[in-house]
Every structure is written in C-alpha cells, then in structure tokens.
Write a protein that holds these residues in place. Structure first.
Motif, PDB file in Angstrom:
ATOM      1  N   ALA A 279      43.798  55.336  44.352  1.00 17.97           N
ATOM      2  CA  ALA A 279      42.912  55.776  43.118  1.00 17.97           C
ATOM      3  C   ALA A 279      43.256  54.865  41.825  1.00 17.97           C
ATOM      4  O   ALA A 279      42.187  54.862  41.282  1.00 17.97           O
ATOM      5  CB  ALA A 279      43.130  57.318  42.772  1.00 17.97           C
ATOM      6  N   LEU A 280      44.578  54.553  41.697  1.00 20.98           N
ATOM      7  CA  LEU A 280      44.630  53.822  40.686  1.00 20.98           C
ATOM      8  C   LEU A 280      44.069  52.420  40.622  1.00 20.98           C
ATOM      9  O   LEU A 280      43.358  51.736  39.661  1.00 20.98           O
ATOM     10  CB  LEU A 280      46.111  53.548  40.290  1.00 20.98           C
ATOM     11  N   MET A 281      44.065  51.815  41.691  1.00 21.96           N
ATOM     12  CA  MET A 281      43.326  50.499  42.210  1.00 21.96           C
ATOM     13  C   MET A 281      41.758  50.474  41.822  1.00 21.96           C
ATOM     14  O   MET A 281      41.378  49.824  41.197  1.00 21.96           O
ATOM     15  CB  MET A 281      43.548  49.945  43.759  1.00 21.96           C
TER      16      MET A 281
ATOM     17  N   GLY B 269      50.683  48.599  47.779  1.00 20.31           N
ATOM     18  CA  GLY B 269      51.042  47.782  46.428  1.00 20.31           C
ATOM     19  C   GLY B 269      50.789  46.264  46.704  1.00 20.31           C
ATOM     20  O   GLY B 269      50.540  45.769  45.566  1.00 20.31           O
ATOM     21  N   ALA B 270      50.971  45.688  47.849  1.00 17.42           N
ATOM     22  CA  ALA B 270      50.480  44.328  47.928  1.00 17.42           C
ATOM     23  C   ALA B 270      49.153  44.056  47.427  1.00 17.42           C
ATOM     24  O   ALA B 270      48.792  43.184  46.906  1.00 17.42           O
ATOM     25  CB  ALA B 270      50.904  44.026  49.233  1.00 17.42           C
TER      26      ALA B 270
ATOM     27  N   GLN C  88      44.868  42.258  43.757  1.00 15.82           N
ATOM     28  CA  GLN C  88      43.992  42.324  42.813  1.00 15.82           C
ATOM     29  C   GLN C  88      44.019  42.093  41.202  1.00 15.82           C
ATOM     30  O   GLN C  88      42.972  41.864  40.627  1.00 15.82           O
ATOM     31  CB  GLN C  88      43.306  43.927  42.807  1.00 15.82           C
ATOM     32  N   ARG C  89      45.073  42.053  40.990  1.00 15.84           N
ATOM     33  CA  ARG C  89      45.501  41.476  39.638  1.00 15.84           C
ATOM     34  C   ARG C  89      45.959  40.203  39.556  1.00 15.84           C
ATOM     35  O   ARG C  89      46.524  39.454  38.641  1.00 15.84           O
ATOM     36  CB  ARG C  89      46.685  42.340  38.662  1.00 15.84           C
TER      37      ARG C  89
ATOM     38  N   GLN D 104      41.196  38.731  47.751  1.00 16.04           N
ATOM     39  CA  GLN D 104      41.149  39.030  46.484  1.00 16.04           C
ATOM     40  C   GLN D 104      42.085  37.829  45.826  1.00 16.04           C
ATOM     41  O   GLN D 104      41.264  37.761  44.487  1.00 16.04           O
ATOM     42  CB  GLN D 104      42.237  40.076  46.459  1.00 16.04           C
ATOM     43  N   LEU D 105      42.264  37.179  46.081  1.00 16.04           N
ATOM     44  CA  LEU D 105      42.943  35.964  45.331  1.00 16.04           C
ATOM     45  C   LEU D 105      41.930  34.636  45.310  1.00 16.04           C
ATOM     46  O   LEU D 105      42.285  33.857  44.777  1.00 16.04           O
ATOM     47  CB  LEU D 105      44.451  35.590  46.207  1.00 16.04           C
ATOM     48  N   GLY D 106      40.878  35.001  46.117  1.00 13.62           N
ATOM     49  CA  GLY D 106      39.908  33.983  46.117  1.00 13.62           C
ATOM     50  C   GLY D 106      40.097  32.903  47.198  1.00 13.62           C
ATOM     51  O   GLY D 106      39.468  31.690  47.074  1.00 13.62           O
ATOM     52  N   ASP D 107      41.014  33.006  48.006  1.00 10.83           N
ATOM     53  CA  ASP D 107      41.184  32.193  49.129  1.00 10.83           C
ATOM     54  C   ASP D 107      40.397  32.492  50.280  1.00 10.83           C
ATOM     55  O   ASP D 107      40.949  32.704  51.215  1.00 10.83           O
ATOM     56  CB  ASP D 107      42.727  31.937  49.263  1.00 10.83           C
TER      57      ASP D 107
END
Length: 493
Positions: free
Chosen positions: A301-303, A344-345, A350-351, A397-400
C-alpha cells in the motif's frame, strides 16, 4: 519524445475524446490530464508549465503520485485556456465553454443545449437554458456570462450523476460492498449463527478467497469477500481464548486479500483501510508470521501511494523484527520472511535505490535456498523462482529492459504453479519488450497473458495504461491488432 521548451504543444483532437481523458476531466484529476498530455502529445513538463502559466516545479509536483493537486477554479480556468481545451472538454471539467450557444426566448421549448460529454441529453431539461434571464448587453465572452453558464453545465452533470444512482434499498455490489464492509456495515450481529462463525468454515472460506485471488478469479473474490469480512468481524467479537486468536489471524489474512484486490483496481484509499485492518488483526492474533504477512500488504500500500522509502524501511524493519523474535524457522516463517524481503526490494527498485534492492534480493535468494524449493506456504508463492520473477520486475523498475528480458529468459514458466504469478511475469515481460521497442513481441506476450488470466488483463487499470503505452508507441500494423484485441476483451483505450 518530449518536445523542447520553445516548441508549442500539438494536441491531437482525439486526445480530448479518449475515455481516460474524459474520466480525468470529470474527476478534475489534473495529474492524469498532464500525464496523458505527455503520453499522447509528447509534451514536456516545461512545455506544460509555459502553456498553463505555471512553474515547472508545480507541474512536476502535480504529476507526482500523491503530490499536490489542483483545487481552485482560477487554476482550472488557466489550464483549460492554456491547453486550448475544446468546449466539450471544458464543460466536462465543469467550466463554461468559450463559445456559448444562441439563447432562445423563455417561451421556446426547443432551446439548443450543450451537455457534458457522455451525459444523456434527456437528463438536461430542454428549457434549462431558455428559462434563464439573459442580459442581451452581456457579450458571449464576458466572465459573468461564462460563470453563469458554468453553473448550468455543473447542474447538468449533477443531474446525470443522480440519475445513475441505485434506488433505495438496492444491494451494494463490487467495490461499494467492500467499502461498506470495511466501514463496519452491516453492524455486528448480536446473535450470529454458530455454523456461520465456525472456525473451520471461516478457515475454508479464507483459503478459498486466497486461492481464487491467486487464480486471478477477481470477480469471484469481489463477490464473496465482503460478506466474509463481516462474518470474521462477528467471530472476533464472539470468541475468547485460542478461538479468538484464530479468528483474528483469519481476519488478518482476509483483509490482506481485500487490500490486494483493491490495489489491483486502483482503489488506494480503501486498500489502505483494508491493509491497516489486516495489521491490527495480525497484532491481536499474537502470531509473528501473520504479522510479517500483514507487513507485506502495508508495504504494498505504501508503494502504490508513492511512499517508496517508507515502504522499503517498513519491509526491512519487519523482516528484521520477526527474524529476531521467532523461535523456530519453519517453512511458513521462511516463506513470509522471504516474501517480505522481496516486497522491500521492489520498493527500493521503485525509488532507484539499486544497492538496497540488490541486497534485499540476495537475502531473499538465501531464504529461497533455505526453503529448498518453490512452495506456497502461507499463500506467499515464495521460493527461488519467485525471487527470479522479482529480479525481472526490479530490473524493469530501474529502466534496465535488456536485463529484465535476460532474467525472464532464465525463468521456467512451468515451475510457476500460480496463475497470478505467471500473469505478473508475462505483463512485466511485455512492458520490458515495449521499452525495448519490440512491440510485436510485447503484443504477443499480452495476448498469451490474457489467455492465461483474462481478468488480470481486462480488469486492471494499470494494465489498461500499459496497453495505452503500447498503442501510443507501436507501428500501425500492431496498433490495428491492439485495437482489435482491446475491443474483443472490452477494454477502452
């Protein structure tokens, strides 16, 4: 590609007619409006800022998930004028049109009425405008005249909204039933049926909800879960001792499913409420493994609300806590622990925190080796293969995109027993292929995902947005196939 700051924004007329744009304007969701401008008009934040008389920083803040939203009429007017919204779009936003229709005398019954897009014409009384006293000396562009007509347009929308409401006493369905159940309606039954509140029956019902969720049978879960939440609330209020602890544990799991479904449907507010209820019940259950499981949905939910740093911290802190406090590393515990590390990973990815994402992935891989295979203990689907699925997602997520494809190639799909996990891998792979410019392969993978899990594709707004991204960047031949596909499955882009 985004345009240069000095370039004007070229907005295709069709953009204002897209269902996503109409929905955003109706909700006055300027964040989505700006994102659609970037997606379909190639507008940069600086171009939008210049056109709308805003700073680039304010545009950036507005476009962030959970960022500052526009609420004042003056800013809505400035944005509409700057983007040169056509009159139907302005009226859907609740503003007056730039060009007003000719008004007829009060006695005329066939006055021309401009209604907001998608509002049935018969919901607006034909004499609505004709009954208005109009000063003939006021010019069409006069601000007072425009504000008066804006009120009438708003009244038309109001009539349309009220006309669509269910009649009194109609049963609540879908997400509305979830909202009622989470709000505590119906009230706790003072004399519940012993059979209805049997722990064995409730345990079987929660297991069925979990199974249907993992099979991507979302409509089944949505139809059955609200009533189960009410039964569990009754059970927790009825039982004492060990039975009460069991009921609380089942309530935590059921609210976890509710939050998961609501997150998939983009109902973040209700998802937060369900996730919080899950954690409260988990704590009352006094079961560390249940607490760790509920921490996963809190992290999710936080994500989804854009709090990626807090999500990473929550997942890693709870993982450390249960690892420290647990007496025996059972398969259930190791599965929940590993799944929490994976969540968590993802948040770290995502950040763009590559180091933390890699560290948590490696710890989860160690837990997978400790578990010794791919299982579904405590409904986590945790194991070495699930760790590999998360490597695909985090690389994306990291664009890879290239790394995501490489990870996906190493996954044996036959080793993934759960439909939801398979569908998630296919969707992530399609996104990576889209980023890589392999539109034909991205389309093929999505079709396969739909065959495997129809509701994962047809019911999820996030997947609809992905289909829109693919449609926007694909060559004409793929666009045609996508159009046929989305029409076939009932998705409007």
């Amino acid at each position: 590609m985004s345009g240069r700051a000095s370039d004007p924004i070229v907005i295709p007329d069709s953009l204002w007619q897209r269902p996503q744009m109409i929905e955003a304007l109706t909700a006055r969701d300027i964040r989505t409006v700006f994102h659609l401008l970037r997606q379909y008009a190639g507008a940069s934040q600086t171009q939008i800022a210049i056109a709308c008389g805003m700073s680039q920083g304010k545009v950036s803040e507005t476009m962030k998930k959970g960022g500052r939203q526009v609420t004042t009429l003056e800013v809505f007017e400035r944005i509409a004028d700057g983007l040169q919204m056509p009159d139907p779009a302005r009226m859907t936003l609740g503003l007056a049109p730039r060009t007003l229709p000719a008004f007829t005398s009060p006695t005329t019954t066939n006055a021309t009425v401009i209604t907001p897009r998608d509002a049935p014409a018969d919901l607006v009384p034909p004499t609505f405008l004709g009954s208005l006293d109009v000063d003939p000396n006021v010019e069409e562009g006069d601000p007072v005249h425009r504000r008066t007509f804006g009120k009438l347009a708003g009244a038309s929308v109001f009539s349309a909204i009220l006309a669509d409401l269910p009649s009194d006493g109609a049963p609540l369905q879908g997400v509305e039933a979830f909202a009622a159940a989470l709000a505590g309606y119906p009230a706790i039954n003072d004399d519940p049926s012993p059979a209805a509140l049997s722990i064995a029956r409730l345990d079987a019902a929660v297991a069925a909800a979990k199974r249907n969720y993992q099979d991507c049978k979302y409509s089944t879960v949505i139809n059955s879960l609200p009533a189960l939440l009410a039964d569990l609330r009754n059970a927790c209020a009825t039982y004492d001792g060990d039975a009460r602890l069991q009921a609380e544990a089942l309530s935590a799991e059921a609210h976890h499913v509710a939050a998961s479904i609501l997150l998939k449907l983009d109902h973040e507010g209700l998802a937060w409420l369900a996730a919080d209820r899950s954690m409260q019940a988990a704590r009352r259950s006094q079961d560390l493994t249940i607490i760790g499981s509920s921490a996963r949905i809190i992290t999710h939910a936080l994500m989804n609300d854009g709090h990626h740093g807090a999500a990473t911290k929550t997942a890693s802190t709870y993982a450390e806590r249960i690892d420290h406090d647990i007496d025996q590393r059972t398969p259930d515990f190791v599965s929940v622990y590993g799944a929490l590390l994976l969540r968590g990973a993802v948040a770290a990815g995502q950040r763009s925190d590559r180091h933390t994402a890699a560290s948590l992935l490696d710890e989860a891989e160690d837990a997978g080796r400790e578990l010794g295979g791919d299982f579904n203990h405590r409904w986590t689907a945790f194991g070495p293969t699930n760790v590999q699925l998360h490597r695909v997602n985090i690389a994306l997520q990291l664009g890879d995109a290239g790394a995501a494809i490489q990870h996906a190639r190493s996954v044996d799909l036959s080793r993934i027993p759960l439909t939801e996990r398979k569908a998630t891998l296919l969707i992530d792979t399609s996104r990576a292929l889209t980023q890589w410019g392999k539109h034909d392969k991205a389309y093929d993978v999505l079709r396969f995902a739909h065959q495997l899990a129809p509701e994962e594709i047809s019911a999820r707004p996030a997947v609809h947005r992905m289909l829109g991204d693919l449609m926007a960047t694909a060559p004409p031949s793929i666009k045609r196939q996508l159009k046929e596909f989305t029409t076939e499955i009932g998705v409007r882009l």
